[in-house]
Design an enzyme around this catalytic site. Structure first.
Site, PDB file in Angstrom:
ATOM      1  N   CYS A   1       0.887  -1.179   0.000  1.00  0.00           N
ATOM      2  CA  CYS A   1       0.000   0.000   0.000  1.00  0.00           C
ATOM      3  C   CYS A   1       0.913   1.215   0.000  1.00  0.00           C
ATOM      4  O   CYS A   1       1.103   1.868   1.023  1.00  0.00           O
ATOM      5  CB  CYS A   1      -0.917   0.000   1.211  1.00  0.00           C
ATOM      6  SG  CYS A   1      -2.004  -1.436   1.335  1.00  0.00           S
TER       7      CYS A   1
ATOM      8  N   ALA B   1       1.525   4.406  -1.594  1.00  0.00           N
ATOM      9  CA  ALA B   1       1.408   5.869  -1.545  1.00  0.00           C
ATOM     10  C   ALA B   1       1.178   6.328  -0.101  1.00  0.00           C
ATOM     11  O   ALA B   1       0.589   5.589   0.691  1.00  0.00           O
ATOM     12  CB  ALA B   1       0.271   6.337  -2.442  1.00  0.00           C
ATOM     13  N   PRO B   2       1.665   7.501   0.261  1.00  0.00           N
ATOM     14  CA  PRO B   2       2.292   8.510  -0.591  1.00  0.00           C
ATOM     15  C   PRO B   2       3.743   8.253  -0.976  1.00  0.00           C
ATOM     16  O   PRO B   2       4.318   9.005  -1.743  1.00  0.00           O
ATOM     17  CB  PRO B   2       2.176   9.794   0.237  1.00  0.00           C
ATOM     18  CG  PRO B   2       2.202   9.304   1.656  1.00  0.00           C
ATOM     19  CD  PRO B   2       1.466   7.997   1.641  1.00  0.00           C
ATOM     20  N   GLY B   3       4.362   7.216  -0.422  1.00  0.00           N
ATOM     21  CA  GLY B   3       5.665   6.804  -0.929  1.00  0.00           C
ATOM     22  C   GLY B   3       6.853   7.026  -0.045  1.00  0.00           C
ATOM     23  O   GLY B   3       7.975   6.711  -0.434  1.00  0.00           O
ATOM     24  N   GLY B   4       6.649   7.553   1.150  1.00  0.00           N
ATOM     25  CA  GLY B   4       7.791   7.799   2.028  1.00  0.00           C
ATOM     26  C   GLY B   4       8.532   6.530   2.385  1.00  0.00           C
ATOM     27  O   GLY B   4       9.772   6.486   2.380  1.00  0.00           O
ATOM     28  N   LYS B   5       7.791   5.472   2.683  1.00  0.00           N
ATOM     29  CA  LYS B   5       8.439   4.215   3.061  1.00  0.00           C
ATOM     30  C   LYS B   5       9.041   3.520   1.847  1.00  0.00           C
ATOM     31  O   LYS B   5      10.088   2.869   1.948  1.00  0.00           O
ATOM     32  CB  LYS B   5       7.440   3.319   3.796  1.00  0.00           C
ATOM     33  CG  LYS B   5       6.932   3.926   5.101  1.00  0.00           C
ATOM     34  CD  LYS B   5       5.931   3.015   5.775  1.00  0.00           C
ATOM     35  CE  LYS B   5       5.393   3.633   7.059  1.00  0.00           C
ATOM     36  NZ  LYS B   5       4.523   4.805   6.795  1.00  0.00           N
TER      37      LYS B   5
ATOM     38  N   ASP C   1      -4.926  -3.191  -7.048  1.00  0.00           N
ATOM     39  CA  ASP C   1      -5.380  -3.508  -5.703  1.00  0.00           C
ATOM     40  C   ASP C   1      -4.487  -4.627  -5.187  1.00  0.00           C
ATOM     41  O   ASP C   1      -4.465  -5.729  -5.749  1.00  0.00           O
ATOM     42  CB  ASP C   1      -6.838  -3.950  -5.767  1.00  0.00           C
ATOM     43  CG  ASP C   1      -7.403  -4.365  -4.415  1.00  0.00           C
ATOM     44  OD1 ASP C   1      -6.632  -4.445  -3.439  1.00  0.00           O
ATOM     45  OD2 ASP C   1      -8.612  -4.625  -4.336  1.00  0.00           O
TER      46      ASP C   1
ATOM     47  N   ASP D   1       1.493  -1.392   5.014  1.00  0.00           N
ATOM     48  CA  ASP D   1       1.113  -0.193   5.764  1.00  0.00           C
ATOM     49  C   ASP D   1      -0.330   0.111   5.376  1.00  0.00           C
ATOM     50  O   ASP D   1      -0.593   0.792   4.396  1.00  0.00           O
ATOM     51  CB  ASP D   1       2.051   0.960   5.400  1.00  0.00           C
ATOM     52  CG  ASP D   1       1.781   2.211   6.203  1.00  0.00           C
ATOM     53  OD1 ASP D   1       1.018   2.144   7.179  1.00  0.00           O
ATOM     54  OD2 ASP D   1       2.323   3.275   5.843  1.00  0.00           O
TER      55      ASP D   1
ATOM     56  N   CYS E   1      -0.977   3.700  11.313  1.00  0.00           N
ATOM     57  CA  CYS E   1      -0.800   4.934  12.096  1.00  0.00           C
ATOM     58  C   CYS E   1      -2.020   5.109  12.999  1.00  0.00           C
ATOM     59  O   CYS E   1      -2.537   6.210  13.158  1.00  0.00           O
ATOM     60  CB  CYS E   1      -0.574   6.144  11.197  1.00  0.00           C
ATOM     61  SG  CYS E   1      -1.852   6.437   9.960  1.00  0.00           S
TER      62      CYS E   1
END
Length: 429
Positions: free
Chosen positions: A248, A250-254, A298, A317, A370
């Site tokens: 999962c 986006a937003p792509g930080g990980k 998906d 995530d 989170c």
């Protein structure tokens, strides 16, 4: 500027995220006013559940839907009166003047705004914070009850996070520069910072700054990311020959952090179901000068991309309530509803069951949210282990956070971090 803040707040009340609402309003205000625009919009949304009853009690009848901007403007003014140092008469006068910037046909509201705000000022107790933690820190009742039930011993500190201001934390891209070297660059630019306690690549700023003030931001030397979010990749600890699925993404930080890991994994497949979010993910990777294979799909549904497995590491995530990041995204308190949690729990279960078969024998899946709601965290993992008898779970062997069932929980504000949950699930070899 106050009219822009009111339109942004009204948009959040109608269901938009605060970030999207502000993106539409910033071009309408002078550059020097953008910081105050953000302060008023974020502050009003943070304190919505405390200020809205004050306003409602002083309206003889509810305003019509088409006048949601007028209602929001009065809430913005109440926030300014309650929490900022603006002189009372100046705040009232500015709100009345802002009616003219809301558009044609709103002049009738000048007298209403003036009367309501001056009435509040005459009642010295009107803007005092309620005694109970939920009211003082502006939580919706359903969420406050859930959090108090899940964390009775920690409820006071969790409640305070509802109106807290989060730190600005950076993740240094060590494919470009070391953390120590970047810290010196910040100091040379007059930006105070310190090394994060737990993330080996994090820096927390003494005061937030605009990203264009960060040395090398456009060149990809650094990203903005909370320290808790930076802990996922060290937990995965992918070795150089690993194939990693970010299910999962986006937003792509990980995803970017995985690509910055040294040595980088042999392959990173980043799956995102929303095409627009996938494009933003790609833009972020390009800025940082790192790469991953992005798949618009998906993660839990059948598709050709799944043939790229099995994967030695999977990062899951999952979409969640966001109850651990309310201090950073206060619009969560307006946008979430109690029945949303059932939908999130069902979606999390579907994703867990959907990607589990893609994990290689002996591999590890990191489940993370989170959220600080137990239904989305330890209860979700407990139910997964009952469905998959061969799976094994182990709480991360780390010093941060606390054991929570088969996982590890960080509560908002602990070591300055946002609220996150992590569970390591292992496929039998």
């Amino acid at each position: 500027m106050r009219a822009a803040a009111a339109r942004a707040v009204a948009a959040v009340a109608a269901g938009r995220t605060l970030g999207d609402a502000l993106d539409g309003e910033r071009p309408r205000v002078a550059g020097a006013d953008t910081a105050l625009l953000q302060e008023l919009a974020y502050g009003t949304v943070r304190h919505w559940h405390r200020l809205e009853p004050v306003l409602r009690a002083r309206l003889r009848k509810p305003l019509k839907m088409r006048d949601a901007d007028v209602r929001a403007l009065m809430l913005v003014a109440l926030y300014e009166l309650a929490e900022m140092r603006t002189p009372a008469h100046a705040a009232v006068d500015a709100a009345v003047e802002a009616i003219g910037a809301l558009g044609r046909g709103k002049d009738w509201a000048r007298g209403l705004v003036n009367g309501v705000l001056r009435g509040v000022l005459r009642d010295s107790a009107a803007l005092e914070a309620p005694a109970d933690p939920a009211g003082a820190h502006a939580w919706p009742e359903w969420l406050a009850q859930s959090l108090q039930r899940d964390w009775p011993d920690d409820w006071s500190s969790i409640a305070a996070s509802g109106t807290a201001r989060p730190p600005m934390t950076l993740r240094v891209n060590e494919t470009h520069v070391t953390r120590a070297a970047y810290l010196e660059r910040l100091r040379a630019a007059g930006i105070g910072a310190r090394e994060t306690q737990w993330s080996p690549v994090g820096l927390t700023l003494e005061e937030p700054v605009a990203v264009d003030r960060l040395p090398g931001f456009a060149a990809g030397d650094v990203s903005v990311q909370d320290e808790a979010a930076q802990l996922s990749v060290p937990l995965l600890a992918p070795v150089g020959d690993c194939r990693v699925l970010d299910a999962c993404a986006a937003p792509g930080g990980k995803t970017a952090h995985l690509a910055e890991w040294s040595p980088p994994p042999a392959a990173i497949v980043a799956v995102e179901s929303d095409p627009e979010r996938a494009q933003r993910l790609d833009s972020g990777l390009r800025r940082l000068g790192v790469a991953a294979e992005i798949v618009v799909a998906d993660a839990a549904a059948p598709g050709d991309w799944r043939q790229r497995g099995p994967f030695e590491r999977i990062l899951l995530d999952v979409p969640c309530s966001g109850s651990g990041v309310v201090r950073r995204h206060p619009d969560i308190k307006l946008l979430r509803r109690s029945d949303d949690i059932d939908a999130f729990v069902a979606q999390q279960q579907r994703l867990l069951d959907g990607v589990w078969p893609l994990l290689a024998p002996g591999g590890m899946l990191l489940y993370t949210t989170c959220s600080i709601l137990r239904r989305e965290n330890e209860a979700q993992i407990s139910a997964f282990l009952q469905r998959h008898s061969g799976a094994r779970a182990a709480a991360p062997a780390v010093s941060w956070g606390r054991v929570a069932g088969d996982g590890r929980q960080v509560l908002p504000g602990e070591s300055g971090m946002d609220g996150f949950y992590y569970a390591c699930l292992y496929q039998p070899a």
